[in-house]
Design an enzyme around this catalytic site. Structure first.
Site, PDB file in Angstrom:
ATOM      1  N   ASP A  11       0.793  -1.239   0.000  1.00 27.72           N
ATOM      2  CA  ASP A  11       0.000   0.000   0.000  1.00 27.72           C
ATOM      3  C   ASP A  11       0.829   1.295   0.000  1.00 27.72           C
ATOM      4  O   ASP A  11       0.528   2.234   0.758  1.00 27.72           O
ATOM      5  CB  ASP A  11      -0.947   0.019   1.219  1.00 27.72           C
ATOM      6  CG  ASP A  11      -1.922  -1.153   1.225  1.00 27.72           C
ATOM      7  OD1 ASP A  11      -1.874  -1.972   0.300  1.00 27.72           O
ATOM      8  OD2 ASP A  11      -2.733  -1.248   2.171  1.00 27.72           O
ATOM      9  N   ASP A  51      -4.495  -0.823  -1.519  1.00 22.31           N
ATOM     10  CA  ASP A  51      -5.785  -0.706  -0.864  1.00 22.31           C
ATOM     11  C   ASP A  51      -6.702  -0.086  -1.928  1.00 22.31           C
ATOM     12  O   ASP A  51      -6.336   0.923  -2.545  1.00 22.31           O
ATOM     13  CB  ASP A  51      -5.626   0.216   0.354  1.00 22.31           C
ATOM     14  CG  ASP A  51      -6.549  -0.108   1.512  1.00 22.31           C
ATOM     15  OD1 ASP A  51      -6.912  -1.300   1.687  1.00 22.31           O
ATOM     16  OD2 ASP A  51      -6.895   0.813   2.275  1.00 22.31           O
ATOM     17  N   HIS A  53     -10.622   0.675  -2.345  1.00 18.68           N
ATOM     18  CA  HIS A  53     -11.974   0.625  -1.792  1.00 18.68           C
ATOM     19  C   HIS A  53     -13.028   1.261  -2.700  1.00 18.68           C
ATOM     20  O   HIS A  53     -12.762   2.289  -3.338  1.00 18.68           O
ATOM     21  CB  HIS A  53     -12.015   1.399  -0.462  1.00 18.68           C
ATOM     22  CG  HIS A  53     -11.148   0.831   0.614  1.00 18.68           C
ATOM     23  ND1 HIS A  53     -11.149  -0.490   0.961  1.00 18.68           N
ATOM     24  CD2 HIS A  53     -10.259   1.432   1.455  1.00 18.68           C
ATOM     25  CE1 HIS A  53     -10.302  -0.681   1.974  1.00 18.68           C
ATOM     26  NE2 HIS A  53      -9.731   0.473   2.277  1.00 18.68           N
ATOM     27  N   HIS A  57     -17.374   1.975   1.171  1.00 17.50           N
ATOM     28  CA  HIS A  57     -16.700   0.963   2.001  1.00 17.50           C
ATOM     29  C   HIS A  57     -17.030   1.106   3.489  1.00 17.50           C
ATOM     30  O   HIS A  57     -17.092   2.229   4.015  1.00 17.50           O
ATOM     31  CB  HIS A  57     -15.179   1.033   1.798  1.00 17.50           C
ATOM     32  CG  HIS A  57     -14.457  -0.143   2.361  1.00 17.50           C
ATOM     33  ND1 HIS A  57     -13.731  -0.076   3.532  1.00 17.50           N
ATOM     34  CD2 HIS A  57     -14.392  -1.427   1.932  1.00 17.50           C
ATOM     35  CE1 HIS A  57     -13.236  -1.274   3.788  1.00 17.50           C
ATOM     36  NE2 HIS A  57     -13.614  -2.109   2.843  1.00 17.50           N
ATOM     37  N   HIS A  96     -10.445   6.874   1.932  1.00 19.68           N
ATOM     38  CA  HIS A  96      -9.069   6.724   1.429  1.00 19.68           C
ATOM     39  C   HIS A  96      -9.024   5.651   0.348  1.00 19.68           C
ATOM     40  O   HIS A  96      -9.836   4.733   0.345  1.00 19.68           O
ATOM     41  CB  HIS A  96      -8.103   6.359   2.575  1.00 19.68           C
ATOM     42  CG  HIS A  96      -8.409   5.022   3.191  1.00 19.68           C
ATOM     43  ND1 HIS A  96      -9.364   4.859   4.159  1.00 19.68           N
ATOM     44  CD2 HIS A  96      -7.893   3.789   2.951  1.00 19.68           C
ATOM     45  CE1 HIS A  96      -9.432   3.582   4.514  1.00 19.68           C
ATOM     46  NE2 HIS A  96      -8.548   2.898   3.781  1.00 19.68           N
ATOM     47  N   LYS A 121      -6.756  -5.010  -3.050  1.00 17.06           N
ATOM     48  CA  LYS A 121      -7.469  -5.588  -1.907  1.00 17.06           C
ATOM     49  C   LYS A 121      -8.436  -4.553  -1.347  1.00 17.06           C
ATOM     50  O   LYS A 121      -8.307  -3.368  -1.632  1.00 17.06           O
ATOM     51  CB  LYS A 121      -6.478  -5.999  -0.830  1.00 17.06           C
ATOM     52  CG  LYS A 121      -5.765  -4.796  -0.209  1.00 17.06           C
ATOM     53  CD  LYS A 121      -4.721  -5.250   0.783  1.00 17.06           C
ATOM     54  CE  LYS A 121      -4.059  -4.093   1.472  1.00 17.06           C
ATOM     55  NZ  LYS A 121      -4.951  -3.323   2.356  1.00 17.06           N
ATOM     56  N   CYS A 169      -1.790  -2.556   7.760  1.00 12.35           N
ATOM     57  CA  CYS A 169      -1.748  -3.493   6.630  1.00 12.35           C
ATOM     58  C   CYS A 169      -0.468  -4.308   6.584  1.00 12.35           C
ATOM     59  O   CYS A 169      -0.483  -5.487   6.216  1.00 12.35           O
ATOM     60  CB  CYS A 169      -2.017  -2.753   5.334  1.00 12.35           C
ATOM     61  SG  CYS A 169      -3.755  -2.225   5.263  1.00 12.35           S
TER      62      CYS A 169
END
Ligand code: VGL
Ligand code: ZN
Length: 228
Positions: A11, A51, A53, A57, A96, A121, A169
């Site tokens: 990330d 990351d 989203h 989310h 984010h 992810k 993470c």
């Protein structure tokens, strides 16, 4: 099992970096020179995670409107969408790494030309997913990335982890890497935490789980250069 190391860069995205990231980790951008040094080493596989989203989310405070909810602070209970008996307490964050926004981009300083795979992810709006392998529910797992298959298919023995954030993470990716059977190492200079006061405790917790912390000058990094 022969030594076959992989590098997983977690990330390293605009939203986790100063100056403009919505969830900027202190000094997060500064690790990129160290990460690029790692990328110049002959790891058998080099992977960057993102990351990634949707706007709705579950981890975004904005999706839980209430005067009491504060990003970075409020903890909420969420249930496994496939099994309401299984619950998890999780933190709310500012919006984010929303898919297809500048904040979700890997930072441009990252030497992306040396990365073999990018793994996304956190796309399932119903679950938090700090680990780059899977969400934290187990009965059953809700969402899995392709990371475990990529590493197992390449017969990787050792997973070296760098990136952001050390206390979220990176931590959960390292714990799942151990569970997947990989010898798992975190490069200390190549990660930063959301909460710098948590670093020692997180390191101890990871070491207890079998993760090794290594430095750029240590044997474990030197031996990559000798591993063809
Ligand atoms: C992360 C908080 C929320 C991370 C991702 O990459 O460490 N932290 N989502
Ligand atoms: Zn996230």
């Amino acid at each position: 099992m022969p030594f076959k190391p992989a590098l997983v860069i977690v990330d390293l995205q605009e939203d986790f970096c100063p100056p403009n990231g919505s969830l900027a980790v202190q000094d997060g951008r500064k690790i990129v020179s160290t990460v690029n040094k790692l990328l110049s080493l002959p790891f058998a596989l080099k992977i960057a995670t993102k990351d990634f989203h949707p706007q709705d989310h579950i981890s975004f405070a904005s999706n839980h409107p209430s005067p009491n909810n504060k990003p970075f602070e409020t903890m909420i209970t969420i249930s496994n969408p496939l099994n309401p008996e299984e619950t998890q307490i999780t933190r709310l964050w500012p919006d984010h790494c929303v898919q297809d926004t500048p904040g979700a981009e890997l930072i441009p300083e990252l030497d992306i030309g040396k990365v073999h795979h990018t793994v996304e992810k956190g796309q399932d709006k119903r679950v938090e997913m700090y680990s780059a392998f899977a969400d934290p529910f187990t009965k059953p797992v809700v969402s899995q990335s392709k990371l475990a298959d990529i590493l197992h298919d390449a017969e990787i023995s050792d997973v070296y982890i760098a990136g952001l954030a050390m206390d979220y993470c990176v931590k959960y990716t390292a714990l799942d890497s151990v569970k997947e059977g990989f010898n798992t190492l975190v490069v200390g200079e190549a990660t930063k935490a959301v909460d710098p006061t948590a670093v020692d405790e997180v390191q101890q917790e990871l070491e207890k789980a079998g993760v090794t912390f290594v430095s750029m000058e240590g044997e474990e990094v030197k031996k990559i250069s000798e591993s063809t």
